[in-house]
Scaffold this motif. Sequence first.
Motif, PDB file in Angstrom:
ATOM      1  N   THR A   1       2.058   9.246  -6.530  1.00  0.00           N
ATOM      2  CA  THR A   1       2.493  10.616  -6.265  1.00  0.00           C
ATOM      3  C   THR A   1       3.647  11.040  -7.163  1.00  0.00           C
ATOM      4  O   THR A   1       3.650  12.159  -7.688  1.00  0.00           O
ATOM      5  N   VAL A   2       4.626  10.169  -7.350  1.00  0.00           N
ATOM      6  CA  VAL A   2       5.766  10.553  -8.186  1.00  0.00           C
ATOM      7  C   VAL A   2       5.408  10.583  -9.664  1.00  0.00           C
ATOM      8  O   VAL A   2       6.138  11.164 -10.466  1.00  0.00           O
ATOM      9  N   SER A   3       4.281  10.004 -10.030  1.00  0.00           N
ATOM     10  CA  SER A   3       3.891   9.979 -11.435  1.00  0.00           C
ATOM     11  C   SER A   3       3.300  11.305 -11.896  1.00  0.00           C
ATOM     12  O   SER A   3       3.050  11.483 -13.090  1.00  0.00           O
ATOM     13  N   ARG A   4       3.075  12.225 -10.960  1.00  0.00           N
ATOM     14  CA  ARG A   4       2.509  13.522 -11.316  1.00  0.00           C
ATOM     15  C   ARG A   4       3.174  14.616 -10.492  1.00  0.00           C
ATOM     16  O   ARG A   4       3.785  14.339  -9.455  1.00  0.00           O
ATOM     17  N   ALA A   5       3.036  15.834 -10.952  1.00  0.00           N
ATOM     18  CA  ALA A   5       3.779  16.939 -10.336  1.00  0.00           C
ATOM     19  C   ALA A   5       3.262  17.270  -8.954  1.00  0.00           C
ATOM     20  O   ALA A   5       2.058  17.243  -8.695  1.00  0.00           O
ATOM     21  N   GLY A   6       4.208  17.597  -8.059  1.00  0.00           N
ATOM     22  CA  GLY A   6       3.861  18.088  -6.737  1.00  0.00           C
ATOM     23  C   GLY A   6       3.470  16.988  -5.768  1.00  0.00           C
ATOM     24  O   GLY A   6       3.415  15.802  -6.115  1.00  0.00           O
ATOM     25  N   ALA A   7       3.205  17.407  -4.516  1.00  0.00           N
ATOM     26  CA  ALA A   7       2.785  16.472  -3.467  1.00  0.00           C
ATOM     27  C   ALA A   7       1.292  16.212  -3.634  1.00  0.00           C
ATOM     28  O   ALA A   7       0.452  16.830  -2.987  1.00  0.00           O
ATOM     29  N   ASN A   8       0.972  15.281  -4.532  1.00  0.00           N
ATOM     30  CA  ASN A   8      -0.412  15.030  -4.931  1.00  0.00           C
ATOM     31  C   ASN A   8      -0.715  13.552  -4.723  1.00  0.00           C
ATOM     32  O   ASN A   8      -0.683  12.759  -5.661  1.00  0.00           O
ATOM     33  N   PRO A   9      -1.020  13.140  -3.488  1.00  0.00           N
ATOM     34  CA  PRO A   9      -1.201  11.726  -3.170  1.00  0.00           C
ATOM     35  C   PRO A   9      -2.530  11.194  -3.702  1.00  0.00           C
ATOM     36  O   PRO A   9      -3.429  11.956  -4.058  1.00  0.00           O
ATOM     37  N   PRO A  10      -2.680   9.879  -3.732  1.00  0.00           N
ATOM     38  CA  PRO A  10      -3.874   9.293  -4.342  1.00  0.00           C
ATOM     39  C   PRO A  10      -5.103   9.342  -3.442  1.00  0.00           C
ATOM     40  O   PRO A  10      -5.009   9.377  -2.224  1.00  0.00           O
TER      41      PRO A  10
ATOM     42  N   HIS B   1       0.829  -1.207   0.000  1.00  0.00           N
ATOM     43  CA  HIS B   1       0.000   0.000   0.000  1.00  0.00           C
ATOM     44  C   HIS B   1       0.868   1.263   0.000  1.00  0.00           C
ATOM     45  O   HIS B   1       0.585   2.220  -0.723  1.00  0.00           O
ATOM     46  N   ALA B   2       1.899   1.257   0.815  1.00  0.00           N
ATOM     47  CA  ALA B   2       2.765   2.431   0.928  1.00  0.00           C
ATOM     48  C   ALA B   2       3.491   2.715  -0.379  1.00  0.00           C
ATOM     49  O   ALA B   2       3.555   3.867  -0.843  1.00  0.00           O
ATOM     50  N   VAL B   3       4.049   1.674  -0.993  1.00  0.00           N
ATOM     51  CA  VAL B   3       4.781   1.832  -2.245  1.00  0.00           C
ATOM     52  C   VAL B   3       3.836   2.272  -3.364  1.00  0.00           C
ATOM     53  O   VAL B   3       4.186   3.127  -4.196  1.00  0.00           O
ATOM     54  N   ALA B   4       2.637   1.725  -3.404  1.00  0.00           N
ATOM     55  CA  ALA B   4       1.676   2.121  -4.430  1.00  0.00           C
ATOM     56  C   ALA B   4       1.273   3.580  -4.262  1.00  0.00           C
ATOM     57  O   ALA B   4       1.135   4.328  -5.239  1.00  0.00           O
ATOM     58  N   SER B   5       1.078   4.019  -3.021  1.00  0.00           N
ATOM     59  CA  SER B   5       0.735   5.418  -2.763  1.00  0.00           C
ATOM     60  C   SER B   5       1.844   6.343  -3.238  1.00  0.00           C
ATOM     61  O   SER B   5       1.588   7.371  -3.885  1.00  0.00           O
TER      62      SER B   5
ATOM     63  N   ASP C   1      -9.700   5.300  -4.962  1.00  0.00           N
ATOM     64  CA  ASP C   1      -9.794   4.594  -6.238  1.00  0.00           C
ATOM     65  C   ASP C   1      -8.436   4.526  -6.923  1.00  0.00           C
ATOM     66  O   ASP C   1      -8.069   3.487  -7.492  1.00  0.00           O
ATOM     67  N   GLU C   2      -7.683   5.619  -6.874  1.00  0.00           N
ATOM     68  CA  GLU C   2      -6.355   5.625  -7.485  1.00  0.00           C
ATOM     69  C   GLU C   2      -5.423   4.654  -6.790  1.00  0.00           C
ATOM     70  O   GLU C   2      -4.605   3.980  -7.433  1.00  0.00           O
ATOM     71  N   LEU C   3      -5.527   4.562  -5.465  1.00  0.00           N
ATOM     72  CA  LEU C   3      -4.671   3.626  -4.734  1.00  0.00           C
ATOM     73  C   LEU C   3      -5.028   2.190  -5.088  1.00  0.00           C
ATOM     74  O   LEU C   3      -4.140   1.352  -5.300  1.00  0.00           O
ATOM     75  N   ARG C   4      -6.319   1.900  -5.165  1.00  0.00           N
ATOM     76  CA  ARG C   4      -6.730   0.544  -5.541  1.00  0.00           C
ATOM     77  C   ARG C   4      -6.229   0.187  -6.941  1.00  0.00           C
ATOM     78  O   ARG C   4      -5.793  -0.942  -7.191  1.00  0.00           O
ATOM     79  N   GLU C   5      -6.302   1.150  -7.862  1.00  0.00           N
ATOM     80  CA  GLU C   5      -5.819   0.885  -9.217  1.00  0.00           C
ATOM     81  C   GLU C   5      -4.320   0.608  -9.223  1.00  0.00           C
ATOM     82  O   GLU C   5      -3.839  -0.303  -9.923  1.00  0.00           O
ATOM     83  N   ALA C   6      -3.565   1.400  -8.453  1.00  0.00           N
ATOM     84  CA  ALA C   6      -2.120   1.169  -8.381  1.00  0.00           C
ATOM     85  C   ALA C   6      -1.808  -0.184  -7.762  1.00  0.00           C
ATOM     86  O   ALA C   6      -0.897  -0.895  -8.211  1.00  0.00           O
ATOM     87  N   LEU C   7      -2.564  -0.572  -6.743  1.00  0.00           N
ATOM     88  CA  LEU C   7      -2.343  -1.865  -6.094  1.00  0.00           C
ATOM     89  C   LEU C   7      -2.624  -3.016  -7.050  1.00  0.00           C
ATOM     90  O   LEU C   7      -1.994  -4.077  -6.954  1.00  0.00           O
ATOM     91  N   ALA C   8      -3.543  -2.817  -7.965  1.00  0.00           N
ATOM     92  CA  ALA C   8      -3.877  -3.866  -8.919  1.00  0.00           C
ATOM     93  C   ALA C   8      -2.712  -4.189  -9.841  1.00  0.00           C
ATOM     94  O   ALA C   8      -2.642  -5.271 -10.426  1.00  0.00           O
ATOM     95  N   HIS C   9      -1.764  -3.239  -9.951  1.00  0.00           N
ATOM     96  CA  HIS C   9      -0.578  -3.432 -10.786  1.00  0.00           C
ATOM     97  C   HIS C   9       0.638  -3.825  -9.957  1.00  0.00           C
ATOM     98  O   HIS C   9       1.751  -3.872 -10.457  1.00  0.00           O
ATOM     99  N   ASN C  10       0.431  -4.054  -8.669  1.00  0.00           N
ATOM    100  CA  ASN C  10       1.544  -4.360  -7.762  1.00  0.00           C
ATOM    101  C   ASN C  10       1.598  -5.867  -7.511  1.00  0.00           C
ATOM    102  O   ASN C  10       0.733  -6.409  -6.863  1.00  0.00           O
TER     103      ASN C  10
END
Length: 310
Positions: free
Chosen positions: A289-298, A281-285, A301-310
């Motif tokens: 964030t690093v995929s877009r500019a600034g401190a913009n955390p998920p 969860h931490a790595v996906a979060s 829904d975005e976290l679940r999508e990232a986890l689906a690729h983990n």
Amino acid sequence: MPDPCELLVIGECVADIVRLPGEADRVHPGGSPANVAYGLARLGHDTTLLTQLGQDGHGRLVRDHLTAAGVEVRTDDATGPTPSAAVALDDQGHATYTFDVDWTLGPVALDRAPLHVHTGSIAAVVEPGATTVLAAVESLRAGATVSYDPNVRPELMGERAPAVARVERCVALSDVVKASDEDLRWLHPDEEVERVAERWLAAGPALVLVTRGGAGAFALFDGGRAAVEALPVTVADTVGAGDAFMSGTLHALAAHHLLGPDARERLRAVDRDTVADVLRHAVASAAVTVSRAGANPPGPDELREALAHN
């Protein structure tokens, strides 16, 4: 008696002034604890931030940003300017900071007791505000679990030995500690990173997590060690990556019912599979964030999508 707040974050807000060659300055809300609070609120948690904000344009920008996500912002009566940092990005999106910070947090009364307290970064080491932060953590930890992220800023830490002593005092007060390998190398340049993490675990925390940038992250706990790889992602910049890792960590620990004073013993007995899930969860979060500019955390829904690729 009022219901407790789920999560209390204590620490600085910083206006990040991003400077790119040939472009006008852009101001973004920042500050490591503020970013953690924002990330937690974005993930649906009842979150209060105890901080210092000036009555200026930067302060209004930061407050509006936090409250829009659902963070309850509590401040002292300080009238100084909002802390700021000039952020320079290199060709790979890695950030370096030049700070203008006067951390003077005074006592603030809380309407609701927290179940979990998070602090770290400038707030826990820069005086005179650090004394208030440590006193608050010490007074609250009997009724709350505690997490800490040193988020080392060498420009503000002062002499190394006193800084290390203060950091390790915070480590000993905490149930969960997160640090980067760069943090540990600055604090203890003559020790291996994992050896420092082992010593910190022995000092009191139930869980010590270490981020390693593109090499992923590992965690030490009483039952052993767990590790995960970083997700493949195109990096926009690294601003707020560690803070998103922290909010993702706390989000996952809450989902596993491992935050709050009644969970302290369960946290100390946590198993490897659970720790690995927290790391995922931490790595996906952080990856979002690093995929877009600034401190913009998920968001969730975005976290679940990232986890689906983990």
